[in-house]
Every structure is written in C-alpha cells, then in structure tokens.
Design an enzyme around this catalytic site. Structure first.
Site, PDB file in Angstrom:
ATOM      1  N   ARG A 161      -9.244 -12.475   3.957  1.00 52.06           N
ATOM      2  CA  ARG A 161      -8.850 -11.395   4.863  1.00 52.06           C
ATOM      3  C   ARG A 161     -10.014 -10.411   5.009  1.00 52.06           C
ATOM      4  O   ARG A 161     -10.323  -9.669   4.082  1.00 52.06           O
ATOM      5  CB  ARG A 161      -7.604 -10.671   4.357  1.00 52.06           C
ATOM      6  CG  ARG A 161      -7.227  -9.478   5.243  1.00 52.06           C
ATOM      7  CD  ARG A 161      -5.791  -9.017   5.069  1.00 52.06           C
ATOM      8  NE  ARG A 161      -5.509  -8.418   3.779  1.00 52.06           N
ATOM      9  CZ  ARG A 161      -4.365  -7.762   3.485  1.00 52.06           C
ATOM     10  NH1 ARG A 161      -3.421  -7.651   4.407  1.00 52.06           N
ATOM     11  NH2 ARG A 161      -4.161  -7.262   2.297  1.00 52.06           N
ATOM     12  N   ASP A 444      -1.401  -0.862  -2.676  1.00 54.06           N
ATOM     13  CA  ASP A 444      -2.687  -1.041  -2.011  1.00 54.06           C
ATOM     14  C   ASP A 444      -2.798  -0.018  -0.894  1.00 54.06           C
ATOM     15  O   ASP A 444      -1.996   0.924  -0.821  1.00 54.06           O
ATOM     16  CB  ASP A 444      -2.870  -2.474  -1.525  1.00 54.06           C
ATOM     17  CG  ASP A 444      -1.873  -2.885  -0.433  1.00 54.06           C
ATOM     18  OD1 ASP A 444      -1.132  -2.014   0.075  1.00 54.06           O
ATOM     19  OD2 ASP A 444      -1.845  -4.075  -0.084  1.00 54.06           O
TER      20      ASP A 444
END
Length: 523
Positions: A161, A444
């Site tokens: 990613r 996160d």
C-alpha cells in the site's frame, strides 16, 4: 533538472534508489503530477459545495458504465485467487517476517496509515521487502529471539500500500519540486521487486488508498501503463485493490473498477477511513450528519450496512474480489479482555462472510486463525464467493446518506478517549511508529483521524456532552492536559504531540489530513 535525492544515502540505499528507479520517478512525476494536483483541487472544490448544502449522489455522466452489463475486471492473478484472510502492518523487519509467516493469504505491506514516512522508513521498508522476496531477511530481538521466514509456499502474498495522492515526498525532487509519495512508493517497489515477483509466479500487487473519484483511479491506471511500458513488462501485470475508504468513492465504485479493469484486483471496505471521511465531508452540516462516540458506530448501523452491501454487490457483478474491513482488536495479557475481543472479531467476520465478502483483514497475527476459521466454514474448498452476485441488494444514495439515524450519544468518556488516543498516537507517529496498540486496539492514522475530526466537528457544531457540558476548545485543551497526566509517562514526551493535536482538533480551519502538518515537523 535531474531527479534529486535530498535525504541521506544510508547503507544499501543504492539498492533501492537505483538509476532506473529514479528515472521512472522522474517520468511519472513529469507526466502525471499536474493532474494529481488538479484532482486534489477538485476535492477541495467538492468539499466547498457540500459545505454550502450540496449532497453526493451517483454520477449521471457515468450511468452508461454502471448500466453496461458486459464488462468485467481481469481474472484474479496468481496469489490473489484465495484471499480469505489478509493481515496488515508496516514494513519494519520484524513485522515483515511475522506477517509473511502468519498464515494469512495476503499481507498488506503498509507504507501508508500504519507507517510514518520518515526517510529511513520509506527506504528501509523497501529494503525489507526486497530482502523478504530474495529470502535474505532475518531479525533478532533485544531479548535474543530470532525470526526467519517459513518455506515460500507457506508465505502470504505481498500487496504493497503506497501513500495516498495527497502526501508528498520531500526527500526526492524532480525539477526542484517535491514528488508524490504515492508514485515514489509505487515506483521504488516496482523497480526493485516487480520482476522478482514475476519470477516467483506472482506479480507486483498494490492496495490503493484514499481515492475520492474514478478520475483518481484513472490516474493510477495511467501510472501503471507508463511504468509497465517503461520496464518492458506486459500491461496487466500490475494488479491493484482499491480501498473504498472515502465517502465520495462509495458513489463511484463501479466507475473505479472500470477505470482499473485491466489491473483490478477488487475493492476493500476500509471502514475506519470511511468513517473519518464521513465526518470530514459533512463536518459543517450539523446534527443531520453528526456521528456519536466513535466506538458506538458499528458496521450494522444503516449507512455502514448500505456501504458494505453495495461494495459486495458491485464487486461480484464485475467479477472482482470484495475484501472486508479491519478488525482492530489485538490480543491482550488479560484473559477477560481477550475473550471479549476474540468474540467481537469472530462476530464481525461471520457477518462479512455471510454477506458474501471473499476475505477480510486483521491487524495482528494472533487474529489470523479466528478470521480464517470463519471464512473456512463459509467457503469450504472454494477460494472465494465470486459466484454470490447479491442481486437482491439495492442501495440508494439516500441509504448511504442516512448518517443522522446512527444511534448513540456524544459522551465525555468518548471525548476523553478521542483526545487520549490522538495524542498517544501522534507521539508515536512523530517518533517514527505508525501502528500503535492503545487500549487493546491497533490504532493507525485512520483511527487517529476519526478522533481529532470528531472533536473538531463537535466544537464547531455546538455539541453538548451527556454531562451537559458543551464541547469547546478550552474544554478539549483541559482534557488534553488531564489525559497526558493520566498516562503516567514523561509529559515532555507528549509536548509536540499535544501541540499538533490541538492544531488539528480545535483550530478554526480544518486540516484535510493530520499527517500533512505532522510530516512538516519531520526532518
């Protein structure tokens, strides 16, 4: 001007920052960066329209794409046929080994929300991926515990990613200008590891984050074509799964698949960023678009249910994988906490498997077995559920916009949790860690964004807590100081995080992403 590396060239960095990689970065920047900046301007214009009272809906100009029954995405690539459990995490050395060994089918190797874009992380993560693919990776902890890879056939498929379109990379300049973090992460991995992955009968695979429109997907597709032609590898070699994690993108799922169809590997329900995007998109629109405490917004509330049902229906209609959202729970040393966490993860995955998802995400190796067991029960020997077309599903724009019906309150406990999580996370982020266990959840950038965005929305929409107190900037500042004291750590550790938190949570102007001012504070 040539491509200029302004970050330090540490040991082995020349294995990643090769002449070919830098040439590709220059090509992608010169060809695509003007469009990237234009698309970011389009995002800001749409936010202004929504703030003025406009609502989102399915696009009239792309109705022909949605109505055409004949097109399909490319068939699943090697290593991406069976995706019943995927693990996510940053590309530090220990996590790289643990994720690949975890028993998951796929590892989302994260250079975005679970990563801090320190220069050392940007290049070091690429080296760890290279070493993993060439089986040169190992790790020994301070306690002397050794980590090494299992046999190749037992390892998860790597899907990288890169950073979102909004994030720059200030240590690589083209013609004197900062480059796109997205294109840098993509190009460095593709050049270093693309052919190696093809030699292993897999390929260079990517997860694409935070897109807001099919035009942004078109930009990625053009990047793929340029890069494949540059390297002399066949078009369609690259495959990409798109995270539907912004509210605008939920109205353009089919169009996004269509733009990437030669390179598509499906869609993912990026639930945490999706919730952040809902708050961000409608932050000035009052109670009709206001969410309660973040922990009370489950996947079964009407607008979240509509979003996931539409995603499965859309993907399977076009032959694409539908991947479920993150289970953020992580194992604890407390058996009672563990029992509750595992039960919640199992229920969440059982709902997704029952809805037709082809797999789902976990944040910790200890949760892989729970997710796999649930999907094994539903899939049996089949690799996926692409044959479940979910034709009974019919989701309207009104269903997706039904945000105000979400049950729950705005509580002082919820406010305090938001403040504490955001400050703790930002402290870790500024120190170089992008995924942090806080209160038995893996936090996160996405969950930190929810926390600070809710606070901004509550302040600017005159929200009152369950205690009767109005949410004000002064109250949030007071709670920030109290929560830092409650952490029992050295308060000096949280000074920079506190300053940044208050900047993005209580200022008059809303920062689009907290990672932008945070990145400005990094060397």
């Amino acid at each position: 001007m040539a491509v200029e590396v302004t970050g330090p060239m540490n040991e082995r960095y020349d294995e990643i920052l090769t002449e070919q990689a830098l040439e590709l970065i220059g090509l992608l920047h010169r060809e695509l960066n003007p469009r990237r900046l234009e698309l970011l301007d389009r995002r800001r214009a749409r936010v202004a329209e929504i703030a003025a009272g406009a609502d989102l809906g399915f696009l009239a100009e792309t109705a022909a794409v949605r109505d055409d029954p004949n097109w399909r995405v490319a068939s699943a690539a090697p290593g991406l046929v069976d995706r019943r459990v995927e693990i996510t995490g940053p590309t530090d050395r220990k996590m790289t080994i643990n994720a690949l060994n975890s028993g998951a089918k796929v590892w989302l190797a994260d250079h975005e929300d679970a990563n801090t874009p320190l220069w050392e992380n940007v290049i070091g993560g690429q080296l760890n991926l290279l070493d993993a693919i060439t089986r040169k990776i190992d790790f020994t902890s301070e306690a002397g515990k050794s980590y090494e890879l299992k046999p190749d056939e037992e390892l998860a498929t790597i899907v990288v990613r890169p950073r979102g379109w909004h994030l720059p990379e200030k240590h690589l300049l083209v013609d004197g200008a900062p480059t796109s973090g997205s294109l840098v992460d993509f190009a460095l991995y593709l050049v270093a590891c693309g052919r190696l992955q093809l030699d292993r009968v897999q390929g260079p695979y990517f997860y694409l984050p935070k897109m807001e429109s099919h035009l942004e997907a078109r930009l990625w597709n053009d990047a793929f074509v340029l890069a494949q032609d540059f390297l002399g590898i066949p078009r369609g070699t690259i495959r990409a799964t798109v995270l539907i994690e912004t509210f605008p993108a939920a109205f353009e799922m089919e169009e996004i698949l269509y733009e990437l169809r030669e390179h598509s590997a499906g869609l993912n329900a990026g639930r945490w960023d999706f919730m952040f995007s809902v708050i961000k998109t409608f932050r000035t629109r009052g109670k009709a678009f206001q969410l309660p405490d973040r922990n009370s917004v489950t996947m079964t509330v009407p607008f979240m249910r509509a979003y996931t049902e539409l995603l499965v229906r859309t993907c399977h209609k076009r032959g694409a994988h539908a991947i479920g959202g993150m289970a953020a729970f992580i194992p604890s040393k407390d058996p009672a906490v563990n029992e509750q966490a595992f039960a919640k993860v199992e229920a969440d995955k059982r709902r997704e498997a029952g809805d037709g998802f082809d797999g789902s995400w976990v944040a910790h190796p200890g949760m892989v077995e729970t997710c796999r067991k649930v999907f094994d029960e539903v899939l049996g020997s089949a690799p996926n559920q692409l044959d479940r077309l979910r034709e009974e599903v019919s989701v309207t724009a009104a269903d997706l916009l039904d945000i105000g019906s979400t049950p729950g309150q705005v509580t002082e406990a919820g406010l305090r949790n938001n403040v504490s999580v955001a400050i703790q996370y930002l402290a870790a982020w500024l120190e170089g860690t992008g995924a942090v266990g806080i209160f038995n959840l893996m936090e996160d950038a996405a969950t930190a964004e929810i926390s600070r965005s809710q606070i901004w929305q509550w302040i600017h929409n005159d929200v009152t807590l369950d205690t009767g107190k109005p949410v004000t900037a002064s109250l949030v500042t007071q709670i920030a100081d109290e929560e830092i004291t409650n952490l029992g750590d050295d308060p000096k550790r949280f000074e920079a995080a506190r300053e940044l938190f208050l900047e993005v949570a209580i200022a008059d102007d809303y920062a689009d992403f907290l990672t932008l001012p945070a990145y400005d504070r990094m060397p």
